[in-house]
Design a protein around this motif. Structure first.
Motif, PDB file in Angstrom:
ATOM      1  N   ARG A 138       1.420  -1.692 -50.634  1.00  0.00           N
ATOM      2  CA  ARG A 138       0.799  -1.047 -51.955  1.00  0.00           C
ATOM      3  C   ARG A 138      -0.315  -1.727 -52.417  1.00  0.00           C
ATOM      4  NH1 ARG A 138       6.455  -0.384 -52.494  1.00  0.00           N
ATOM      5  NH2 ARG A 138       6.298  -1.741 -54.203  1.00  0.00           N
ATOM      6  N   GLU A 139      -0.432  -3.221 -52.398  1.00  0.00           N
ATOM      7  CA  GLU A 139      -1.404  -3.782 -53.002  1.00  0.00           C
ATOM      8  C   GLU A 139      -2.534  -3.572 -51.833  1.00  0.00           C
ATOM      9  OE1 GLU A 139       0.009  -7.904 -53.356  1.00  0.00           O
ATOM     10  OE2 GLU A 139       1.546  -7.370 -54.706  1.00  0.00           O
ATOM     11  N   TRP A 140      -2.261  -3.815 -50.780  1.00  0.00           N
ATOM     12  CA  TRP A 140      -3.493  -3.511 -49.728  1.00  0.00           C
ATOM     13  C   TRP A 140      -4.029  -2.224 -50.009  1.00  0.00           C
ATOM     14  CZ3 TRP A 140      -4.025   0.036 -45.919  1.00  0.00           C
ATOM     15  CH2 TRP A 140      -5.078  -0.330 -45.011  1.00  0.00           C
ATOM     16  N   TRP A 141      -3.366  -1.215 -50.208  1.00  0.00           N
ATOM     17  CA  TRP A 141      -3.869   0.155 -50.349  1.00  0.00           C
ATOM     18  C   TRP A 141      -4.728   0.432 -51.611  1.00  0.00           C
ATOM     19  CZ3 TRP A 141      -5.772   3.690 -47.712  1.00  0.00           C
ATOM     20  CH2 TRP A 141      -6.012   4.942 -48.168  1.00  0.00           C
ATOM     21  N   ILE A 142      -4.415  -0.526 -52.693  1.00  0.00           N
ATOM     22  CA  ILE A 142      -5.188  -0.426 -53.951  1.00  0.00           C
ATOM     23  C   ILE A 142      -6.594  -1.248 -53.602  1.00  0.00           C
ATOM     24  CG2 ILE A 142      -5.351  -1.378 -56.221  1.00  0.00           C
ATOM     25  CD1 ILE A 142      -3.525   1.312 -55.844  1.00  0.00           C
ATOM     26  N   ARG A 143      -6.366  -2.293 -52.880  1.00  0.00           N
ATOM     27  CA  ARG A 143      -7.708  -2.999 -52.600  1.00  0.00           C
ATOM     28  C   ARG A 143      -8.602  -2.337 -51.619  1.00  0.00           C
ATOM     29  NH1 ARG A 143      -5.127  -7.549 -51.380  1.00  0.00           N
ATOM     30  NH2 ARG A 143      -4.764  -7.089 -49.015  1.00  0.00           N
ATOM     31  N   VAL A 144      -8.069  -1.427 -50.689  1.00  0.00           N
ATOM     32  CA  VAL A 144      -9.133  -0.878 -49.701  1.00  0.00           C
ATOM     33  C   VAL A 144      -9.277   0.653 -49.813  1.00  0.00           C
ATOM     34  CG1 VAL A 144      -8.376  -2.591 -47.999  1.00  0.00           C
ATOM     35  CG2 VAL A 144      -7.222  -0.270 -47.887  1.00  0.00           C
ATOM     36  N   ASP A 170      -5.527 -15.895 -48.628  1.00  0.00           N
ATOM     37  CA  ASP A 170      -5.180 -17.057 -47.797  1.00  0.00           C
ATOM     38  C   ASP A 170      -5.326 -16.566 -46.349  1.00  0.00           C
ATOM     39  OD1 ASP A 170      -2.400 -16.112 -46.975  1.00  0.00           O
ATOM     40  OD2 ASP A 170      -2.223 -16.349 -49.022  1.00  0.00           O
ATOM     41  N   PRO A 171      -5.159 -17.344 -45.240  1.00  0.00           N
ATOM     42  CA  PRO A 171      -5.281 -17.115 -43.938  1.00  0.00           C
ATOM     43  C   PRO A 171      -4.246 -16.102 -43.484  1.00  0.00           C
ATOM     44  CG  PRO A 171      -5.715 -19.155 -43.972  1.00  0.00           C
ATOM     45  CD  PRO A 171      -5.094 -18.913 -45.387  1.00  0.00           C
ATOM     46  N   ARG A 172      -3.005 -16.159 -43.954  1.00  0.00           N
ATOM     47  CA  ARG A 172      -1.747 -15.301 -43.472  1.00  0.00           C
ATOM     48  C   ARG A 172      -2.022 -13.974 -44.143  1.00  0.00           C
ATOM     49  NH1 ARG A 172       2.693 -13.089 -45.998  1.00  0.00           N
ATOM     50  NH2 ARG A 172       4.207 -12.581 -44.573  1.00  0.00           N
ATOM     51  N   GLU A 173      -2.335 -13.823 -45.270  1.00  0.00           N
ATOM     52  CA  GLU A 173      -2.707 -12.514 -45.841  1.00  0.00           C
ATOM     53  C   GLU A 173      -4.024 -11.825 -45.270  1.00  0.00           C
ATOM     54  OE1 GLU A 173      -2.410  -9.055 -47.866  1.00  0.00           O
ATOM     55  OE2 GLU A 173      -0.829 -10.610 -47.748  1.00  0.00           O
ATOM     56  N   ARG A 218      -2.843  -4.232 -40.766  1.00  0.00           N
ATOM     57  CA  ARG A 218      -2.816  -3.160 -41.730  1.00  0.00           C
ATOM     58  C   ARG A 218      -3.927  -2.301 -41.555  1.00  0.00           C
ATOM     59  NH1 ARG A 218      -1.046  -6.872 -46.197  1.00  0.00           N
ATOM     60  NH2 ARG A 218       1.040  -6.674 -46.044  1.00  0.00           N
ATOM     61  N   ASN A 219      -5.190  -2.764 -41.738  1.00  0.00           N
ATOM     62  CA  ASN A 219      -6.175  -1.952 -41.368  1.00  0.00           C
ATOM     63  C   ASN A 219      -6.185  -1.258 -40.065  1.00  0.00           C
ATOM     64  OD1 ASN A 219      -8.798  -0.921 -42.534  1.00  0.00           O
ATOM     65  ND2 ASN A 219      -9.783  -2.181 -40.872  1.00  0.00           N
TER      66      ASN A 219
END
Length: 157
Positions: free
Chosen positions: A110-116, A65-68, A75-76
């Motif tokens: 943590r979810e962001w890190w798993i994704r990237v 979604d736009p916020r995420e 974060r990146n």
């Protein structure tokens, strides 16, 4: 005879000074290049946040979604800035670990890190980049107690 020794010593000193200058100039240029590249990267990320139409180039972010999406980009941007600072010696390994620990203290981080993490691991093209990635992995492990398998072999062990 003595004048030959003095002349030799003088020439060696001049040569050593010249070599040191070349080495330091190369290092300053490399550091400048890293920081300038990071600045350009940050400006590109900022443009995507400011102008939603530019976000379409990152199809992998479409499900967010736009916020995420904005948080993902932010974060990146932070992690990329840390890497640039680490590369030029302005951020220590402990500093990287502490900053990453703060990022990984939240479920979203943590979810962001798993994704990237896999894409970032593959983008680490030299030993300094790979070391930076290992520092992030260690911070994740220290924060969560979860041992991540090497990229390409799964996400958790």
């Amino acid at each position: 005879m003595r004048s030959n020794r003095v002349m030799t010593a003088t020439l060696l000193t001049i040569a050593a000074t010249g070599i040191a200058h070349v080495v330091l100039s190369e290092r300053r240029h490399r550091d400048w290049t890293v920081l300038e590249s990071a600045r350009i990267h940050q400006r590109l990320l900022a443009a995507q946040v400011e102008r939603p139409g530019l976000r379409e180039i990152w199809g992998s972010l479409t499900p967010l979604d736009p916020r995420e999406r904005r948080l993902h980009m932010h974060r990146n941007a932070w992690v990329s800035a840390w890497e640039a600072l680490y590369r030029v010696g302005a951020l220590s390994a402990d500093g990287v670990h502490d900053a990453a620990g703060a990022l990984f203290a939240t479920p979203e981080g943590r979810e962001w890190w798993i994704r990237v993490r896999e894409r970032r691991a593959h983008a680490a093209s030299d030993s300094r980049g790979r070391r930076f990635h290992r520092l992030l992995e260690a911070a994740y492990q220290d924060e969560t107690g979860t041992v991540l398998l090497p990229p390409g072999s799964g996400t958790a062990g």
